[in-house]
Design a protein around this motif. Structure first.
Motif, PDB file in Angstrom:
ATOM      1  N   ILE A  31      35.015  37.799  45.171  1.00 14.32           N
ATOM      2  CA  ILE A  31      35.680  38.912  45.211  1.00 14.32           C
ATOM      3  C   ILE A  31      36.765  38.824  44.069  1.00 14.32           C
ATOM      4  CG2 ILE A  31      37.575  40.450  46.285  1.00 14.32           C
ATOM      5  CD1 ILE A  31      36.356  39.847  49.019  1.00 14.32           C
ATOM      6  N   ASP A  32      36.569  39.664  42.915  1.00 10.92           N
ATOM      7  CA  ASP A  32      37.557  39.654  41.995  1.00 10.92           C
ATOM      8  C   ASP A  32      38.237  40.966  41.910  1.00 10.92           C
ATOM      9  OD1 ASP A  32      39.008  39.522  39.380  1.00 10.92           O
ATOM     10  OD2 ASP A  32      37.179  38.860  38.149  1.00 10.92           O
ATOM     11  N   LEU A  33      39.712  40.920  42.189  1.00 12.15           N
ATOM     12  CA  LEU A  33      40.285  42.311  42.475  1.00 12.15           C
ATOM     13  C   LEU A  33      40.783  42.772  41.349  1.00 12.15           C
ATOM     14  CD1 LEU A  33      42.436  41.733  45.460  1.00 12.15           C
ATOM     15  CD2 LEU A  33      40.427  42.680  45.512  1.00 12.15           C
ATOM     16  N   TYR A  44      34.591  44.379  54.063  1.00 12.20           N
ATOM     17  CA  TYR A  44      33.785  44.032  52.742  1.00 12.20           C
ATOM     18  C   TYR A  44      32.461  43.437  53.197  1.00 12.20           C
ATOM     19  CZ  TYR A  44      32.434  41.676  48.491  1.00 12.20           C
ATOM     20  OH  TYR A  44      31.727  41.266  47.252  1.00 12.20           O
ATOM     21  N   ILE A  58      44.880  42.618  51.829  1.00  9.19           N
ATOM     22  CA  ILE A  58      43.766  41.800  51.707  1.00  9.19           C
ATOM     23  C   ILE A  58      44.149  40.143  51.457  1.00  9.19           C
ATOM     24  CG2 ILE A  58      41.721  41.333  49.734  1.00  9.19           C
ATOM     25  CD1 ILE A  58      42.009  44.325  49.058  1.00  9.19           C
ATOM     26  N   ALA A  59      45.229  39.863  50.723  1.00 11.29           N
ATOM     27  CA  ALA A  59      45.538  38.566  50.831  1.00 11.29           C
ATOM     28  C   ALA A  59      45.766  37.933  52.161  1.00 11.29           C
ATOM     29  CB  ALA A  59      46.629  38.428  49.961  1.00 11.29           C
ATOM     30  N   LEU A  97      39.536  36.731  50.472  1.00 10.30           N
ATOM     31  CA  LEU A  97      39.403  36.106  49.466  1.00 10.30           C
ATOM     32  C   LEU A  97      39.042  34.859  49.436  1.00 10.30           C
ATOM     33  CD1 LEU A  97      42.548  37.479  47.619  1.00 10.30           C
ATOM     34  CD2 LEU A  97      40.122  38.544  47.531  1.00 10.30           C
ATOM     35  N   LYS A  98      39.277  34.198  50.576  1.00 13.60           N
ATOM     36  CA  LYS A  98      38.733  32.706  50.681  1.00 13.60           C
ATOM     37  C   LYS A  98      37.209  32.760  51.256  1.00 13.60           C
ATOM     38  CE  LYS A  98      43.230  30.521  51.614  1.00 13.60           C
ATOM     39  NZ  LYS A  98      44.352  30.249  52.503  1.00 13.60           N
ATOM     40  N   PRO A 109      34.491  34.132  48.028  1.00 10.97           N
ATOM     41  CA  PRO A 109      35.186  33.751  46.578  1.00 10.97           C
ATOM     42  C   PRO A 109      34.688  34.467  45.486  1.00 10.97           C
ATOM     43  CG  PRO A 109      33.694  31.911  47.498  1.00 10.97           C
ATOM     44  CD  PRO A 109      33.729  33.120  48.397  1.00 10.97           C
ATOM     45  N   GLU A 113      46.801  45.274  48.148  1.00 12.88           N
ATOM     46  CA  GLU A 113      46.618  43.727  47.660  1.00 12.88           C
ATOM     47  C   GLU A 113      47.229  42.971  48.684  1.00 12.88           C
ATOM     48  OE1 GLU A 113      46.936  41.178  43.524  1.00 12.88           O
ATOM     49  OE2 GLU A 113      48.530  42.992  43.928  1.00 12.88           O
TER      50      GLU A 113
END
Length: 86
Positions: free
Chosen positions: A42-44, A7, A30-31, A36-37, A40, A27
């Motif tokens: 990023i909005d899947l 990303y 990615i987690a 994602l931390k 922040p 998903e």
């Protein structure tokens, strides 16, 4: 399984290899990556994801060696940008 996750935003890019359990989805990968931390914004639920440049759904199961990509929305019309350079 070993997969790549990448990303980038306007200022920085991140590419990493992580180990995920067999039958992991995009998903889940990615987690597990922690992106994602780290990003922040990023909005899947809105942003598209893919594997090796092909759009895929979040519930797609990854394979060993896949490169999972999170795509940013386009903020400029590519046709207009090309015209400005000419």
């Amino acid at each position: 399984m070993n997969v790549g996750i990448c990303y980038g935003d306007a200022d920085r890019q991140t590419w990493m290899r992580i180990e995920v359990p067999g039958e992991s989805t995009i998903e889940q990968a990615i987690a597990l990556s922690g992106l994602l931390k780290q990003y922040p914004e990023i909005d899947l639920t809105v942003q598209k994801v893919g594997i090796f440049g092909k759009i895929a759904k979040l519930d797609t199961v990854v394979k060993d060696g896949d490169r999972v990509e999170i795509y940013r929305p386009i903020i400029a019309d590519p046709k207009l940008v090309k015209r400005r350079k000419i």
